[in-house]
Design an enzyme around this catalytic site. Structure first.
Site, PDB file in Angstrom:
ATOM      1  CE  LYS A  16      21.475  63.785 -41.711  1.00 35.49           C
ATOM      2  NZ  LYS A  16      22.398  62.621 -41.693  1.00 35.49           N
ATOM      3  CE  LYS A  34      19.275  59.513 -49.928  1.00 37.39           C
ATOM      4  NZ  LYS A  34      20.173  58.559 -50.289  1.00 37.39           N
ATOM      5  CE  LYS A  64      21.777  55.709 -41.692  1.00 35.14           C
ATOM      6  NZ  LYS A  64      22.391  55.059 -43.044  1.00 35.14           N
TER       7      LYS A  64
HETATM    8  P1  AMP Z   1      23.212  59.693 -48.259  1.00 33.62           P
HETATM    9  O1  AMP Z   1      21.854  60.190 -48.562  1.00 33.62           O
HETATM   10  O2  AMP Z   1      23.363  59.483 -46.832  1.00 33.62           O
HETATM   11  O3  AMP Z   1      23.863  58.837 -49.075  1.00 33.62           O
HETATM   12  O4  AMP Z   1      23.950  61.021 -48.422  1.00 33.62           O
HETATM   13  C1  AMP Z   1      24.698  61.429 -49.621  1.00 33.62           C
HETATM   14  C2  AMP Z   1      25.361  62.562 -49.587  1.00 33.62           C
HETATM   15  O5  AMP Z   1      24.548  63.688 -49.413  1.00 33.62           O
HETATM   16  C3  AMP Z   1      26.398  62.592 -48.630  1.00 33.62           C
HETATM   17  O6  AMP Z   1      27.627  63.194 -49.060  1.00 33.62           O
HETATM   18  C4  AMP Z   1      25.841  63.614 -47.447  1.00 33.62           C
HETATM   19  O7  AMP Z   1      26.842  63.994 -46.386  1.00 33.62           O
HETATM   20  C5  AMP Z   1      25.083  64.406 -48.240  1.00 33.62           C
HETATM   21  N1  AMP Z   1      23.867  65.007 -47.327  1.00 33.62           N
HETATM   22  C6  AMP Z   1      22.877  64.283 -46.805  1.00 33.62           C
HETATM   23  N2  AMP Z   1      22.039  64.616 -46.213  1.00 33.62           N
HETATM   24  C7  AMP Z   1      22.280  66.142 -46.178  1.00 33.62           C
HETATM   25  C8  AMP Z   1      21.922  67.347 -45.729  1.00 33.62           C
HETATM   26  N3  AMP Z   1      20.789  67.410 -44.912  1.00 33.62           N
HETATM   27  N4  AMP Z   1      22.860  68.433 -45.761  1.00 33.62           N
HETATM   28  C9  AMP Z   1      23.933  68.505 -46.488  1.00 33.62           C
HETATM   29  N5  AMP Z   1      24.241  67.312 -47.137  1.00 33.62           N
HETATM   30  C10 AMP Z   1      23.720  66.066 -46.974  1.00 33.62           C
END
Ligand code: AMP
Ligand code: TRP
Length: 351
Positions: free
Chosen positions: A212, A215, A119
């Protein structure tokens, strides 16, 4: 993996950042797991707005995103009355405990965090101090509730290991004081266990099976958002990158075919089947047939969530009331932990 000390109740905690679009990766890797855990654990689910501001955020968009993630939790089936749903900044104990943890964690530990490196990018000098200290706040999120289980996607594994290291170092550094304050086994904080389960712990981009789903990907075609309508979902899946081979009949045939593997994994997770089951049904056939089935499945599963989210965000007063009520109940638990932490560390405070 060692199981948590018996005096800790089975409590699950997890957080999702209110930044940008919630997507299928968040849904399958995290939110569906949150829903499942409600059956077996006392659950606390947090919209981590303080983590969000580690990178610049537009204030109005941040407010809207906090409500949207909350709406997604509820629409996906999280019961905010039986369990706890709230936004992080309402419970100041997270920040308080994070400070203590900043003094427990070592620079060397944080220097190893790959998410910070990604990041912060090339211009590391210009990253916020908050982005660097992000994992100590995350440890505080979990441990201020002395939570034992943390459902997350694969990308959070390293942060969870750091949380365990912080809990262990705190227990070691303050062992005598912890025992002196009535915890005979010297274990004040549990070592939280990551729960990284299911066929979709790492959902990949629809444009590149080695990246991956995220967002922050500039291409909206890389992800399926929870708010996408049926036509958009259909278009994105039809355009998703594939290779020219038909689907294999066995899972082994997915090796070295990241795009095929990803789409099969998504189908499996959405239909509660294994990848092997999916390949028994679609193996040997053309991608187009499988993609049509995947479109139908995605739309059937996601459309009701999208429409319920829409209904909920149209009434921000109701969503805010859920968050305020959740925060009140969360604070009651967090305040207890913080008082004991102050005793253990040696701070003077009102009992
Ligand atoms: P975040 O949007 O980074 O706050 O992620 C929220 C949750 O979604 C966390 O538990 C991440 O590990 C999970 N997560 C985010 N992106 C992915 C992805 N591409 N595949 C699986 N889990 C994800
Ligand atoms: N860091 C997590 C992510 O980016 C979000 C998060 C913050 C979290 N605090 C947490 C996840 C505590 C689990 C437990 O996805």
């Amino acid at each position: 993996m060692s199981s948590p000390s018996p005096h800790f109740p089975q409590r699950a905690f997890s957080g999702v950042q209110p930044t940008g679009n919630l997507h299928l990766g968040n849904y399958l890797g995290a939110i569906t797991r949150f829903v499942e855990l409600q059956k077996t654990h006392e659950c606390i689910y947090c919209v981590v707005d303080m983590h969000a501001i580690t990178v610049p955020q537009d204030p109005d968009e941040l407010t809207a995103s906090i409500r949207e993630v909350t709406a997604a939790f509820i629409a996906a089936g999280i019961d905010a009355e039986k369990h706890i749903v709230f936004n992080q900044s309402q419970v100041s104990e997270h920040a308080e405990l994070a400070w203590v943890f900043n003094c427990v964690a070592r620079l060397g530990w944080l220097n190893r965090m790959t998410q910070f490196k990604e990041k912060a990018g090339k211009d590391r000098e210009n990253a916020s101090v908050g982005l660097y200290a992000y994992p100590t706040l995350m440890a505080a999120d979990i441990l201020v509730y002395r939570a034992t289980h943390v459902p997350v996607g694969e990308d959070q594994k390293q942060h969870l290991e750091l949380s365990r290291d912080i809990a262990q170092k705190f227990n070691n550094d303050f062992g005598d004081s912890i025992r002196g304050h009535g915890f005979a086994d010297g274990q004040f904080f549990p070592l939280p266990e990551p729960m990284i389960t299911g066929p979709a712990t790492r959902v990949m981009s629809l444009r590149d099976g080695t990246k991956k789903m995220s967002k922050s990907d500039p291409s909206d075609y890389s992800r399926i958002n929870l708010t996408d309508d049926a036509d958009t979902i259909a278009q994105k899946i039809r355009k998703a990158k594939t290779d020219p081979e038909p689907l294999p009949r066995e899972e082994k045939g997915l090796e070295a075919r990241p795009e095929a593997d990803n789409l099969v994994g998504i189908y499996a997770a959405l239909s509660d089947k294994t990848k092997a089951d999916v390949l028994r049904e679609y193996g040997g056939g053309q991608f187009s047939t499988f993609k049509n089935a995947l479109v139908e499945l995605c739309v059937t599963k996601l459309a009701p969530i999208a429409s319920e989210m829409k209904r909920l965000v149209a009434d921000p007063g109701h969503v805010d009331a859920i968050l305020i009520d959740g925060a009140d109940r969360a604070r009651a638990i967090a305040a207890e932990t913080m008082k004991k932490t102050k005793d253990i560390v040696g701070f003077v405070h009102k009992h």
